[in-house]
Design a protein around this motif. Structure first.
Motif, PDB file in Angstrom:
ATOM      1  N   PRO A   1      -3.859  -9.636  -8.161  1.00  0.00           N
ATOM      2  CA  PRO A   1      -4.930  -8.628  -8.128  1.00  0.00           C
ATOM      3  C   PRO A   1      -5.621  -8.496  -6.771  1.00  0.00           C
ATOM      4  O   PRO A   1      -6.217  -7.457  -6.490  1.00  0.00           O
ATOM      5  CB  PRO A   1      -5.913  -9.093  -9.214  1.00  0.00           C
ATOM      6  CG  PRO A   1      -5.577 -10.514  -9.475  1.00  0.00           C
ATOM      7  CD  PRO A   1      -4.138 -10.706  -9.137  1.00  0.00           C
ATOM      8  N   ARG A   2      -5.535  -9.521  -5.932  1.00  0.00           N
ATOM      9  CA  ARG A   2      -6.181  -9.432  -4.619  1.00  0.00           C
ATOM     10  C   ARG A   2      -5.223  -8.943  -3.525  1.00  0.00           C
ATOM     11  O   ARG A   2      -5.641  -8.744  -2.395  1.00  0.00           O
ATOM     12  CB  ARG A   2      -6.794 -10.786  -4.248  1.00  0.00           C
ATOM     13  CG  ARG A   2      -8.006 -11.073  -5.117  1.00  0.00           C
ATOM     14  CD  ARG A   2      -8.813 -12.305  -4.743  1.00  0.00           C
ATOM     15  NE  ARG A   2      -8.596 -12.862  -3.443  1.00  0.00           N
ATOM     16  CZ  ARG A   2      -8.227 -14.121  -3.205  1.00  0.00           C
ATOM     17  NH1 ARG A   2      -8.031 -14.966  -4.193  1.00  0.00           N
ATOM     18  NH2 ARG A   2      -8.075 -14.555  -1.981  1.00  0.00           N
ATOM     19  N   ASN A   3      -3.957  -8.750  -3.855  1.00  0.00           N
ATOM     20  CA  ASN A   3      -3.022  -8.214  -2.883  1.00  0.00           C
ATOM     21  C   ASN A   3      -3.373  -6.746  -2.650  1.00  0.00           C
ATOM     22  O   ASN A   3      -3.639  -6.007  -3.593  1.00  0.00           O
ATOM     23  CB  ASN A   3      -1.577  -8.358  -3.385  1.00  0.00           C
ATOM     24  CG  ASN A   3      -0.574  -8.047  -2.306  1.00  0.00           C
ATOM     25  OD1 ASN A   3      -0.494  -6.928  -1.831  1.00  0.00           O
ATOM     26  ND2 ASN A   3       0.185  -9.051  -1.910  1.00  0.00           N
ATOM     27  N   HIS A   4      -3.362  -6.336  -1.407  1.00  0.00           N
ATOM     28  CA  HIS A   4      -3.779  -4.972  -1.062  1.00  0.00           C
ATOM     29  C   HIS A   4      -2.669  -3.940  -1.143  1.00  0.00           C
ATOM     30  O   HIS A   4      -2.911  -2.762  -0.850  1.00  0.00           O
ATOM     31  CB  HIS A   4      -4.350  -4.950   0.363  1.00  0.00           C
ATOM     32  CG  HIS A   4      -5.696  -5.567   0.479  1.00  0.00           C
ATOM     33  ND1 HIS A   4      -6.114  -6.239   1.599  1.00  0.00           N
ATOM     34  CD2 HIS A   4      -6.725  -5.625  -0.397  1.00  0.00           C
ATOM     35  CE1 HIS A   4      -7.344  -6.671   1.417  1.00  0.00           C
ATOM     36  NE2 HIS A   4      -7.737  -6.325   0.213  1.00  0.00           N
ATOM     37  N   PHE A   5      -1.446  -4.314  -1.507  1.00  0.00           N
ATOM     38  CA  PHE A   5      -0.342  -3.356  -1.465  1.00  0.00           C
ATOM     39  C   PHE A   5      -0.645  -2.083  -2.256  1.00  0.00           C
ATOM     40  O   PHE A   5      -0.520  -0.969  -1.732  1.00  0.00           O
ATOM     41  CB  PHE A   5       0.971  -3.968  -1.962  1.00  0.00           C
ATOM     42  CG  PHE A   5       2.075  -2.955  -1.981  1.00  0.00           C
ATOM     43  CD1 PHE A   5       2.749  -2.639  -0.816  1.00  0.00           C
ATOM     44  CD2 PHE A   5       2.409  -2.268  -3.143  1.00  0.00           C
ATOM     45  CE1 PHE A   5       3.742  -1.658  -0.801  1.00  0.00           C
ATOM     46  CE2 PHE A   5       3.399  -1.297  -3.145  1.00  0.00           C
ATOM     47  CZ  PHE A   5       4.067  -0.994  -1.970  1.00  0.00           C
ATOM     48  N   TRP A   6      -1.024  -2.223  -3.520  1.00  0.00           N
ATOM     49  CA  TRP A   6      -1.207  -1.025  -4.349  1.00  0.00           C
ATOM     50  C   TRP A   6      -2.417  -0.213  -3.914  1.00  0.00           C
ATOM     51  O   TRP A   6      -2.408   1.024  -3.999  1.00  0.00           O
ATOM     52  CB  TRP A   6      -1.272  -1.397  -5.831  1.00  0.00           C
ATOM     53  CG  TRP A   6       0.060  -1.850  -6.329  1.00  0.00           C
ATOM     54  CD1 TRP A   6       0.425  -3.118  -6.719  1.00  0.00           C
ATOM     55  CD2 TRP A   6       1.244  -1.054  -6.439  1.00  0.00           C
ATOM     56  NE1 TRP A   6       1.757  -3.137  -7.065  1.00  0.00           N
ATOM     57  CE2 TRP A   6       2.283  -1.888  -6.907  1.00  0.00           C
ATOM     58  CE3 TRP A   6       1.540   0.287  -6.195  1.00  0.00           C
ATOM     59  CZ2 TRP A   6       3.579  -1.427  -7.136  1.00  0.00           C
ATOM     60  CZ3 TRP A   6       2.827   0.752  -6.418  1.00  0.00           C
ATOM     61  CH2 TRP A   6       3.831  -0.103  -6.880  1.00  0.00           C
ATOM     62  N   ARG A   7      -3.441  -0.870  -3.397  1.00  0.00           N
ATOM     63  CA  ARG A   7      -4.602  -0.134  -2.894  1.00  0.00           C
ATOM     64  C   ARG A   7      -4.208   0.668  -1.647  1.00  0.00           C
ATOM     65  O   ARG A   7      -4.604   1.830  -1.501  1.00  0.00           O
ATOM     66  CB  ARG A   7      -5.742  -1.108  -2.591  1.00  0.00           C
ATOM     67  CG  ARG A   7      -7.018  -0.432  -2.207  1.00  0.00           C
ATOM     68  CD  ARG A   7      -8.170  -1.405  -2.116  1.00  0.00           C
ATOM     69  NE  ARG A   7      -9.273  -0.796  -1.415  1.00  0.00           N
ATOM     70  CZ  ARG A   7     -10.175  -1.455  -0.723  1.00  0.00           C
ATOM     71  NH1 ARG A   7     -10.123  -2.778  -0.663  1.00  0.00           N
ATOM     72  NH2 ARG A   7     -11.142  -0.832  -0.106  1.00  0.00           N
ATOM     73  N   ILE A   8      -3.411   0.049  -0.768  1.00  0.00           N
ATOM     74  CA  ILE A   8      -2.933   0.768   0.410  1.00  0.00           C
ATOM     75  C   ILE A   8      -2.023   1.914  -0.020  1.00  0.00           C
ATOM     76  O   ILE A   8      -2.142   3.032   0.489  1.00  0.00           O
ATOM     77  CB  ILE A   8      -2.219  -0.203   1.380  1.00  0.00           C
ATOM     78  CG1 ILE A   8      -3.260  -1.093   2.062  1.00  0.00           C
ATOM     79  CG2 ILE A   8      -1.386   0.557   2.407  1.00  0.00           C
ATOM     80  CD1 ILE A   8      -2.683  -2.216   2.897  1.00  0.00           C
ATOM     81  N   ALA A   9      -1.115   1.661  -0.956  1.00  0.00           N
ATOM     82  CA  ALA A   9      -0.226   2.716  -1.452  1.00  0.00           C
ATOM     83  C   ALA A   9      -1.039   3.864  -2.054  1.00  0.00           C
ATOM     84  O   ALA A   9      -0.666   5.035  -1.935  1.00  0.00           O
ATOM     85  CB  ALA A   9       0.755   2.155  -2.472  1.00  0.00           C
ATOM     86  N   SER A  10      -2.156   3.525  -2.674  1.00  0.00           N
ATOM     87  CA  SER A  10      -3.015   4.555  -3.248  1.00  0.00           C
ATOM     88  C   SER A  10      -3.632   5.422  -2.160  1.00  0.00           C
ATOM     89  O   SER A  10      -3.590   6.656  -2.229  1.00  0.00           O
ATOM     90  CB  SER A  10      -4.112   3.899  -4.086  1.00  0.00           C
ATOM     91  OG  SER A  10      -5.006   4.870  -4.567  1.00  0.00           O
ATOM     92  N   GLU A  11      -4.184   4.781  -1.151  1.00  0.00           N
ATOM     93  CA  GLU A  11      -4.877   5.534  -0.104  1.00  0.00           C
ATOM     94  C   GLU A  11      -3.928   6.246   0.853  1.00  0.00           C
ATOM     95  O   GLU A  11      -4.249   7.308   1.370  1.00  0.00           O
ATOM     96  CB  GLU A  11      -5.834   4.608   0.653  1.00  0.00           C
ATOM     97  CG  GLU A  11      -6.974   4.136  -0.237  1.00  0.00           C
ATOM     98  CD  GLU A  11      -8.121   3.495   0.516  1.00  0.00           C
ATOM     99  OE1 GLU A  11      -8.237   3.696   1.744  1.00  0.00           O
ATOM    100  OE2 GLU A  11      -8.915   2.799  -0.138  1.00  0.00           O
TER     101      GLU A  11
END
Length: 168
Positions: A40-50
């Motif tokens: 949950p703290r990995n930023h991959f999906w948040r980066i993919a989102s933005e």
């Protein structure tokens, strides 16, 4: 006591993928969940989102489909390796088995760029994969900041911006 062997996942890719994002090997949380970047703290999906518009709150399969729709493939440099835990630094170098990139690139001829998620993935790719690639693919890769929570040297915004420059 010998280290456990971790085995990666199959590639997530359409035949016409144009960008390949590679990690080193899924971490323990990802392996337990059978999902890329499940911590949950990995930023991959948040980066993919933005960067790519992947809906962050969507189920895993829908997030993967969004990547596929954007012609982004997801995989790892390693098919398997021995390591304790999830840290790349704990990977036993002699145990690393790279994925079959010759077959992957033959089946995905539209790949234009490869983004490596973190320095360890880039080091493994450069050492184990690049020497065996066709000439046109030898320089078509970029080392990107790791999305791992262990890589705290950069802010989220700095990571996101580096990924955006590489993927767009």
């Amino acid at each position: 006591m010998p280290l456990a062997i971790s085995e990666g996942f199959p590639a997530i890719a359409r035949a016409d993928a144009r960008i390949l994002v590679l990690g080193s090997l899924p971490g323990q949380r990802s392996l337990a969940c059978s999902q890329y970047y499940a911590h949950p703290r990995n930023h991959f999906w948040r980066i993919a989102s933005e960067v790519l518009g992947v809906p962050l709150d969507a189920p895993y399969e829908a997030r993967l489909q969004h990547l596929l729709d954007r012609r982004v493939a997801l995989w790892d440099v390693c098919a398997a390796a021995r390591r304790r835990g999830s840290l790349d630094a704990d990977m036993e170098a002699a145990s690393v088995v790279p994925n079959d990139f010759a077959a992957f690139f033959a089946a995905h001829p539209a790949i234009e760029r490869v983004g490596l998620n973190g320095q360890h993935a880039a080091k493994l790719y450069r050492r184990l994969v690049v020497p065996n690639l066709p000439e046109k693919l030898r320089s078509a890769w970029t080392a990107l900041p790791s999305t791992s929570p262990a890589h705290a040297a950069m802010s989220f915004e700095q990571k996101r911006d580096a990924w955006a420059r590489a993927l767009l």
